[in-house]
Write an enzyme that holds these catalytic residues in place. Structure first.
Site, PDB file in Angstrom:
ATOM      1  N   ASP A   1       1.416   0.162  -1.136  1.00  0.00           N
ATOM      2  CA  ASP A   1       1.740  -1.212  -1.527  1.00  0.00           C
ATOM      3  C   ASP A   1       1.143  -2.207  -0.545  1.00  0.00           C
ATOM      4  OD1 ASP A   1       3.675  -0.175   0.277  1.00  0.00           O
ATOM      5  OD2 ASP A   1       5.011  -1.823  -0.164  1.00  0.00           O
ATOM      6  N   ASP A   2       0.940  -1.759   0.709  1.00  0.00           N
ATOM      7  CA  ASP A   2       0.231  -2.607   1.677  1.00  0.00           C
ATOM      8  C   ASP A   2      -1.180  -2.927   1.179  1.00  0.00           C
ATOM      9  OD1 ASP A   2       2.082  -0.578   3.041  1.00  0.00           O
ATOM     10  OD2 ASP A   2       1.842  -2.079   4.607  1.00  0.00           O
TER      11      ASP A   2
ATOM     12  N   ASN B   1      16.375   2.234   0.872  1.00  0.00           N
ATOM     13  CA  ASN B   1      15.489   3.175   0.164  1.00  0.00           C
ATOM     14  C   ASN B   1      15.145   4.385   1.026  1.00  0.00           C
ATOM     15  OD1 ASN B   1      13.820   1.914   1.961  1.00  0.00           O
ATOM     16  ND2 ASN B   1      12.218   1.389   0.487  1.00  0.00           N
TER      17      ASN B   1
ATOM     18  N   HIS C   1       6.698  -4.049  -3.074  1.00  0.00           N
ATOM     19  CA  HIS C   1       7.406  -4.520  -1.877  1.00  0.00           C
ATOM     20  C   HIS C   1       6.536  -5.509  -1.079  1.00  0.00           C
ATOM     21  CE1 HIS C   1      10.399  -1.393  -2.523  1.00  0.00           C
ATOM     22  NE2 HIS C   1       9.503  -0.439  -2.399  1.00  0.00           N
ATOM     23  N   ASP C   2       5.414  -5.029  -0.582  1.00  0.00           N
ATOM     24  CA  ASP C   2       4.586  -5.855   0.300  1.00  0.00           C
ATOM     25  C   ASP C   2       3.874  -6.985  -0.439  1.00  0.00           C
ATOM     26  OD1 ASP C   2       3.623  -2.984   2.357  1.00  0.00           O
ATOM     27  OD2 ASP C   2       5.488  -4.096   2.157  1.00  0.00           O
TER      28      ASP C   2
HETATM   29  O1  RIB Z   1      10.527  -0.207   2.164  1.00  0.00           O
HETATM   30  C1  RIB Z   1       9.275  -0.649   1.733  1.00  0.00           C
HETATM   31  C2  RIB Z   1       8.329  -0.830   2.888  1.00  0.00           C
HETATM   32  O2  RIB Z   1       8.145   0.383   3.536  1.00  0.00           O
HETATM   33  C3  RIB Z   1       6.929  -1.269   2.398  1.00  0.00           C
HETATM   34  O3  RIB Z   1       6.370  -2.093   3.378  1.00  0.00           O
HETATM   35  C4  RIB Z   1       6.165   0.021   2.348  1.00  0.00           C
HETATM   36  O4  RIB Z   1       4.771  -0.179   2.581  1.00  0.00           O
HETATM   37  C5  RIB Z   1       6.789   0.769   3.498  1.00  0.00           C
HETATM   38  O5  RIB Z   1       6.151   0.319   4.698  1.00  0.00           O
HETATM   39 CA    CA Z   2       4.190  -1.567   4.391  1.00  0.00          CA
END
Ligand code: RIB
Ligand code: CA
Length: 419
Positions: free
Chosen positions: A34-35, A184, A261-262
């Site tokens: 997701d980054d 999570n 998320h990111d």
């Molecule tokens: O909990 C989500 C985060 O944790 C996001 O930044 C994902 O890339 C992991 O780093």
């Molecule tokens: Ca991240």
């Protein structure tokens, strides 16, 4: 029609804390699937003047996340003068954690090798992310915004070494925490805060102008297999293939759509109005017990937090459609050019002109010269001699650049979103 001319300042939108080309952004990250999508959003957004990228161990080890960042910047055609620096390989305290079960041991779902072998010229890497963060804060002060989407080890170390310099920056936007929802990683903790609870606790308590984008909102914004197929299914370019591979890895764990998320932290930095925030007293539980890394909202500490200046803006609501529209327009369409019907490759068109919002009312009579009439059904329609032509050329398949000016008000923001 009455035209609202919003050209009060050259092309930047200042929405309180939103980013603009006159601000400078530092992206602290642990790529990470997701980054990678968040980095693409930052690089594809004209509001984000991304000048620095720092890596931190988190999803996987520091060597892998740094190698990933060096190649992702090249894949996404980042300016070569974007400074990349390697950061902390371990948390400021406590055991080393990772999220390899989701991101893979290489951090990119097993696709790092194909990225490294794709002939990209990897970005040069400096060895000192914490020093770079402090240098950037000293150089840019309130014009610097930091978007941190991994464990907060680098930011905490920079605060320890140069607290006053760090407190001079503009805004810190953090993807992390789980405030009114479960974690999570454990029932209590979200990964970024769990991976370095002491760093998270120190950063939240430091009193920077901070927005936390927690699981409370990020889990509501998901990229689906259908969206990836629609965007990348017909494309064979490296960017599309790589992002599709990363997404496929994420779909193994989240088959109905992986949480952005990111990317949501980046979206909230660009357009703060996409999240609804509350200013609350937030603390992070340290130690290694069952609650380690928990982000705790304790209303009983409200008065103390007010006096200490440590209230934190936490996002508890999100305009999911607005975020997904931004994500689709900027990340999923990144690098795609619809083939022109008239050219073997799309012609480049540069339009210099205005972009403004037309306010249109309906009236039952045609006014005589100089007559004032009343009307109804007021409508706000993006327009402008320039923007209209640019949109028409783009719809005809051209690769279009529009050079114009918009101001600093809500009309300008709506225009940006429309364009
Ligand atoms: O909990 C989500 C985060 O944790 C996001 O930044 C994902 O890339 C992991 O780093
Ligand atoms: Ca991240």
């Amino acid at each position: 029609t009455t035209r609202t001319n919003t050209t009060t300042m050259p092309g930047t939108i200042h929405n309180g804390d939103s980013l603009s080309p006159t601000t400078v952004t530092l992206f602290d990250t642990d790529p990470g699937i997701d980054d990678a999508f968040a980095l693409a959003l930052a690089l594809a957004s004209p509001e984000v003047n991304l000048r620095y990228v720092t890596t931190v161990a988190g999803n996987t080890g520091i060597r892998a996340v740094t190698r990933n960042a060096a190649h992702l910047l090249s894949l996404m055609q980042a300016d070569t003068d974007v400074v990349l620096a390697r950061g902390a390989g371990v948390p400021v305290a406590g055991p080393v954690r990772n999220a390899r079960d989701f991101h893979g041991s290489d951090g990119l779902g097993g696709h790092q090798r194909s990225l490294l072998d794709a002939g990209l010229k990897a970005h040069r890497v400096r060895a000192d992310a914490v020093r770079l963060i402090i240098e950037a804060a000293a150089r840019h002060g309130p014009a610097l915004n930091i978007i941190a989407v991994g464990p907060l080890s680098n930011v905490a170390l920079a605060l320890r070494l140069a607290p006053d310099v760090m407190r001079s920056i503009g805004r810190l936007v953090i993807m992390g925490g789980a405030v009114r929802v479960a974690g999570n990683v454990t029932a209590a903790a979200e990964f970024n805060f769990f991976a370095d609870p002491v760093a998270a606790a120190e950063v939240i308590a430091a009193g920077l102008t901070t927005t936390v984008v927690p699981l409370d909102v990020t889990q509501q914004v998901r990229c689906t297999p259908k969206a990836i197929q629609k965007a990348f299914g017909h494309r064979s370019d490296l960017y599309a293939r790589a992002m599709r591979d990363f997404a496929d890895q994420a779909f193994k764990r989240q088959p109905h759509g992986f949480a952005l998320h990111d990317p949501l932290a980046v979206a909230a930095a660009i357009l703060p109005e996409v999240v609804r925030t509350e200013r609350v007293p937030l603390q992070v539980v340290t130690g290694t017990g069952i609650a380690a890394g928990m982000s705790l909202e304790d209303a009983r500490t409200f008065d103390a937090a007010v006096s200490e200046g440590t209230l934190t803006d936490v996002a508890f609501g999100v305009d999911t459609n607005a975020v997904l529209e931004l994500f689709e327009a900027r990340v999923l369409r990144f690098g795609s050019r619809r083939r022109s019907r008239h050219h073997s490759n799309a012609s480049r068109v540069v339009v210099v002109g205005g972009a403004n919002m037309d306010l249109v009312v309906k009236s039952t009579v045609l006014p005589r010269a100089g007559e004032t009439i009343s009307g109804g059904d007021l409508a706000q329609v993006p327009g402008g001699k320039g923007a209209n032509q640019a949109v028409a050329a783009a719809r005809a398949g051209a690769a279009v650049a529009l050079i114009g000016r918009v101001g600093e008000d809500a009309f300008a923001r709506d225009l940006y979103a429309a364009l």
